[in-house]
Design a protein around this motif. Structure first.
Motif, PDB file in Angstrom:
ATOM      1  N   GLY A 454     -15.231   8.308   4.007  1.00  0.00           N
ATOM      2  CA  GLY A 454     -14.388   7.236   3.813  1.00  0.00           C
ATOM      3  C   GLY A 454     -14.026   6.865   2.584  1.00  0.00           C
ATOM      4  N   LEU A 455     -14.970   6.783   1.508  1.00  0.00           N
ATOM      5  CA  LEU A 455     -14.513   6.396   0.090  1.00  0.00           C
ATOM      6  C   LEU A 455     -13.311   7.431  -0.321  1.00  0.00           C
ATOM      7  N   GLY A 456     -13.535   8.804   0.089  1.00  0.00           N
ATOM      8  CA  GLY A 456     -12.441   9.659  -0.366  1.00  0.00           C
ATOM      9  C   GLY A 456     -11.264   9.200   0.212  1.00  0.00           C
ATOM     10  N   LEU A 457     -11.151   9.089   1.389  1.00  0.00           N
ATOM     11  CA  LEU A 457      -9.898   8.852   2.311  1.00  0.00           C
ATOM     12  C   LEU A 457      -9.255   7.452   1.520  1.00  0.00           C
ATOM     13  N   ALA A 458     -10.172   6.234   1.029  1.00  0.00           N
ATOM     14  CA  ALA A 458      -9.453   5.084   0.495  1.00  0.00           C
ATOM     15  C   ALA A 458      -9.289   5.231  -0.841  1.00  0.00           C
ATOM     16  N   LEU A 459      -9.726   6.516  -1.461  1.00  0.00           N
ATOM     17  CA  LEU A 459      -9.664   6.588  -3.080  1.00  0.00           C
ATOM     18  C   LEU A 459      -8.136   6.420  -3.555  1.00  0.00           C
ATOM     19  N   PRO A 460      -7.361   6.853  -3.169  1.00  0.00           N
ATOM     20  CA  PRO A 460      -5.839   6.564  -3.719  1.00  0.00           C
ATOM     21  C   PRO A 460      -5.552   5.154  -3.677  1.00  0.00           C
ATOM     22  N   PHE A 461      -5.749   4.511  -2.646  1.00  0.00           N
ATOM     23  CA  PHE A 461      -5.169   3.111  -2.554  1.00  0.00           C
ATOM     24  C   PHE A 461      -6.019   2.188  -3.488  1.00  0.00           C
ATOM     25  N   LEU A 462      -7.296   2.569  -3.561  1.00  0.00           N
ATOM     26  CA  LEU A 462      -8.219   1.779  -4.496  1.00  0.00           C
ATOM     27  C   LEU A 462      -7.758   2.110  -5.833  1.00  0.00           C
ATOM     28  N   ALA A 463      -7.490   3.332  -6.153  1.00  0.00           N
ATOM     29  CA  ALA A 463      -7.080   3.508  -7.673  1.00  0.00           C
ATOM     30  C   ALA A 463      -5.943   2.632  -7.998  1.00  0.00           C
ATOM     31  N   ILE A 464      -4.834   2.640  -7.070  1.00  0.00           N
ATOM     32  CA  ILE A 464      -3.826   1.933  -7.541  1.00  0.00           C
ATOM     33  C   ILE A 464      -4.120   0.274  -7.486  1.00  0.00           C
ATOM     34  N   ALA A 465      -5.118  -0.300  -6.658  1.00  0.00           N
ATOM     35  CA  ALA A 465      -5.384  -1.312  -6.734  1.00  0.00           C
ATOM     36  C   ALA A 465      -6.257  -1.832  -8.118  1.00  0.00           C
ATOM     37  N   PHE A 466      -6.966  -0.893  -8.768  1.00  0.00           N
ATOM     38  CA  PHE A 466      -7.714  -1.323  -9.739  1.00  0.00           C
ATOM     39  C   PHE A 466      -7.152  -0.692 -11.170  1.00  0.00           C
ATOM     40  N   VAL A 467      -5.996   0.264 -11.055  1.00  0.00           N
ATOM     41  CA  VAL A 467      -5.452   0.673 -12.307  1.00  0.00           C
ATOM     42  C   VAL A 467      -4.202   0.203 -12.759  1.00  0.00           C
ATOM     43  N   PRO A 468      -3.937  -0.655 -13.857  1.00  0.00           N
ATOM     44  CA  PRO A 468      -2.698  -1.348 -13.712  1.00  0.00           C
ATOM     45  C   PRO A 468      -1.543  -0.525 -14.106  1.00  0.00           C
ATOM     46  N   PRO A 469      -1.658   0.610 -14.836  1.00  0.00           N
ATOM     47  CA  PRO A 469      -0.482   1.707 -14.932  1.00  0.00           C
ATOM     48  C   PRO A 469       0.057   2.158 -13.715  1.00  0.00           C
ATOM     49  N   LEU A 470      -0.811   2.514 -12.760  1.00  0.00           N
ATOM     50  CA  LEU A 470      -0.402   2.919 -11.412  1.00  0.00           C
ATOM     51  C   LEU A 470       0.355   2.111 -10.910  1.00  0.00           C
TER      52      LEU A 470
END
Length: 685
Positions: A454-470
């Motif tokens: 589940g964490l792998g499936l959510a990882l792209p969305f989570l990265a955009i939420a917490f990485v301002p440049p993205l």
């Protein structure tokens, strides 16, 4: 199986005759260790020599095979009472088509104690004979064999210690040594837990427990080995259908690949769980291997974002990702909420799957899409989301998308739940091994893998939420989001159509027609809700009541009307339905075999079939190569297919296995096929 083989033995009396007859696949001879005194015991050996590529069986052959039977005579008189229990060397494991066999693939000897009659006169010779029956097998064919073997025991006067033989000493060395202390066995639901006293200093290399009692454990299931100081704790899965607890458990603990072992007898008693996992044990995961499985589950979940079966729900994720540029705090809240929804759904499905399997159900990954009731509910849900995206109504609670184009944390959480639920039918690279292991590991470790998925499936969305440049790279919010939202109704509508098609494949036209009537009623209810919302009137009661009522009706229809799947259309590539028996027959023919495991709800399977399988080029290449194609349809639950998947270490479909023919080992093919993946197997384009 045993009765069938006994019948074969009865009708094939000339398969093997006495020593000196035509050669067999396992040559047998009767050996005597030496002369013996009246009333003493002498060791007799059945010297078995399998031909290359053939094997014989242990006393408990496992999932398939046949143990040896012996009928003794002394002269012309039956003498079974004078011969003790046969002593077998430590066996080896052999898995064929998901079935675990306990075998000997090399020369071996079965030792039998013989008690010389007390009234035998020294200087005489006692003729003994045995009618032996056994099964000789390769990985493709089995042949029942039998022989009448004879030897003579020379009776001598008592003269101190009995004579020994170097050959017999070598055979005795291969017998399992008796365990010096009593073992214990405890039953805990679907598993047996063995406590075997074993000094911590004794090294273990690929250990395995062979249970003498038949139909007690699942032979092919993974065995978990852990140390608690000087106690070895082994967890074994109980056999399907085993209801009464055993009064005790007898068997052999294989210590290493050299064939050293211990014979144990376990009495009922408490055995505590836990302990330090043993690295290299079959079915056990040490810290290193567990880390790799977690990484595989994480990578598999990440790759699900680009798998074809996940595309239908990408529209929901795209809307949420587009909104992530509005506010850093809001983006993080939605990222965490979405991740929580995905992880909760994967963990919940995993827990339900483990519970069903522990209860004896033969289910695998994506089992929920094998249930017409679940598919009907998903159809209504996909239709409701389509209507929402198209602007027919607003779903403000929990809030998938509102008029401003946003959804909030509640909507992100709900989107995560749906994303995971719809994505789980697929198995991709890395994920297959992790999910296959999760079905065999202890519960805590298995749940860790489901959470990692589940964490792998959510990882792209989570990265955009917490990485301002993205986040800053995303388009700015604006009126375009409304148009984008309406455009995203198209893939959701296609998803609804796919679920309607799956309903037809699972349950037949009658249930599909009823579900479509409910779908039309749902659209009507949502249109009423939308009209009231646009006039500023309350619609929560009408919407909630309508959704609950229609959902209950959709779930109950397959329970009231028996589902009837339509006949399968003939494909381009001729195939036979998969079964273990069909696979065994195909392998015995010596022809190459292609095993093709699919399901109507698996979009990855359908893409592979269009790209690589259902093609005239593949059909022609298989025809030239004489390939037997066995197709396993897992659209509806099929315990035999589930067992085969588990035996190949797979938790779901697609699965493609190539059997080259002859003695070559089967090869598991990639889950993503290219146009020449199959045509190249035969060496002919």
């Amino acid at each position: 199986m045993a009765l069938l083989l006994q019948c074969l033995f009865a009708v094939l009396p000339g398969v093997v005759q006495a020593q000196g007859a035509a050669p067999t696949h396992i040559a047998a001879a009767l050996r005597i260790e030496g002369p013996a005194a009246p009333g003493s015991t002498v060791m007799v050996a059945l010297d078995m020599k399998p031909a290359k590529g053939w094997h014989g069986y242990w006393s408990n052959p496992g999932d398939a095979g046949f143990g040896m039977t012996l009928k003794w005579t002394q002269g012309d008189v039956a003498a079974d009472a004078d011969f003790g229990t046969p002593l077998y060397p430590v066996p080896e494991t052999l898995v064929i088509a998901g079935l675990m066999n306990h075998v000997y693939e090399h020369d071996y000897a079965v030792l039998i104690p013989y008690r010389v009659p007390a009234n035998a006169r020294p200087g005489t010779v006692l003729p003994i004979a045995v009618r032996a029956q056994w099964l000789a097998c390769t990985d493709q064919i089995c042949v029942p064999e039998q022989a009448r073997l004879a030897a003579e025991v020379r009776v001598v006067a008592p003269q101190g210690p009995a004579a020994t033989s170097a050959q017999f000493d070598a055979w005795r060395a291969r017998l399992p040594a008796p365990l010096g202390s009593p073992a214990r066995v405890a039953i805990e639901g679907p598993v047996l837990r063995l406590g075997i006293p074993l000094p911590a200093s004794v090294p273990l290399q690929a250990p395995h427990v062979f249970v003498s009692d038949e139909r007690v454990i699942d032979y092919a299931a993974a065995q978990d080995f852990r140390r608690q100081g000087d106690l070895l704790v082994v967890t074994l899965k109980r056999a399907s259908g085993a209801t009464s607890p055993p009064a005790g458990l007898n068997g052999v603990l294989k210590l290493n690949r050299a064939g050293d072992g211990l014979a144990f007898a376990a009495a009922p008693g408490a055995v505590a769980a836990g302990g330090e996992p043993i690295a290299g044990a079959a079915g056990a995961t040490g810290p290193g291997s567990l880390i790799w499985l977690v990484l595989a589950a994480l990578g598999g979940g990440l790759l699900l974002n680009i798998m074809p079966c996940v595309f239908p729900i990408l529209s929901l994720k795209a809307l949420s990702l587009a909104r992530a540029g509005e506010s850093e705090a809001e983006a993080r809240r939605e990222g965490l909420a979405y991740t929580a929804g995905v992880v909760l759904a994967c963990a919940g499905l995993g827990a339900l799957l483990l519970t069903l399997r522990a209860g004896g159900s033969e289910v695998g990954w994506a089992f929920q899409l094998q249930d017409p009731s679940v598919v009907a509910l998903l159809l209504l849900l996909a239709l409701a989301i389509t209507a929402n995206l198209a602007g027919l109504y607003e779903f403000a609670v929990p809030g998938f998308v509102n008029r401003a184009g946003g959804s909030g944390a509640n909507g992100a959480f709900a989107t995560g739940l749906l994303a995971a639920f719809v994505a789980t039918p697929c198995t991709g690279p890395f994920m297959a091994a992790a999910m296959g292991a999760a079905l065999l590991l202890p519960v805590a470790e298995a749940m860790l893998l489901f959470v990692a998925l589940g964490l792998g499936l959510a990882l792209p969305f989570l990265a955009i939420a917490f990485v301002p440049p993205l986040r800053r790279a995303l388009p700015r919010p604006g009126a375009w989001m409304v148009r984008f939202r309406h455009a995203m109704a198209v893939p959701m509508a296609l998803t609804a159509l796919a679920l309607a098609w799956l309903t037809w494949r699972l349950a037949g036209p009658t249930i599909l027609a009823l579900d479509l009537m409910l779908a039309a009623a749902l659209v009507g209810v949502l249109a009423v809700v939308g009209g009231r919302q646009r006039r500023g009137l309350g619609a929560a009661g009408i919407g909630t009541g309508g959704l609950v009522g229609l959902g209950l009706a959709a779930a109950l229809i397959p329970l009231v009307i028996a589902p009837q799947a339509p006949d399968k259309a003939r494909g381009v590539v001729p195939s036979q339905p998969f079964s273990a028996a069909a696979l065994a027959r195909a392998q015995a023919s010596g022809q190459p075999v292609f095993v093709w495991m699919t399901a109507d709800w698996c979009l990855t399977c359908k893409v592979n079939e269009r790209v690589a399988i259902e093609r005239t080029e593949t059909r022609d290449a298989f025809a030239r190569g004489g390939v037997v194609v066995l197709k396993g349809d897992w659209t509806r639950r099929d315990p035999e297919i589930t067992r085969y998947l588990a035996g190949r270490g797979a938790a779901g479909v697609p699965l493609y296995v190539w059997y080259p023919g002859g003695s070559a080992a089967p090869v598991t093919l990639p889950q993503l096929l290219t146009p020449d993946s199959l045509t190249s197997l035969t060496g002919k384009r």
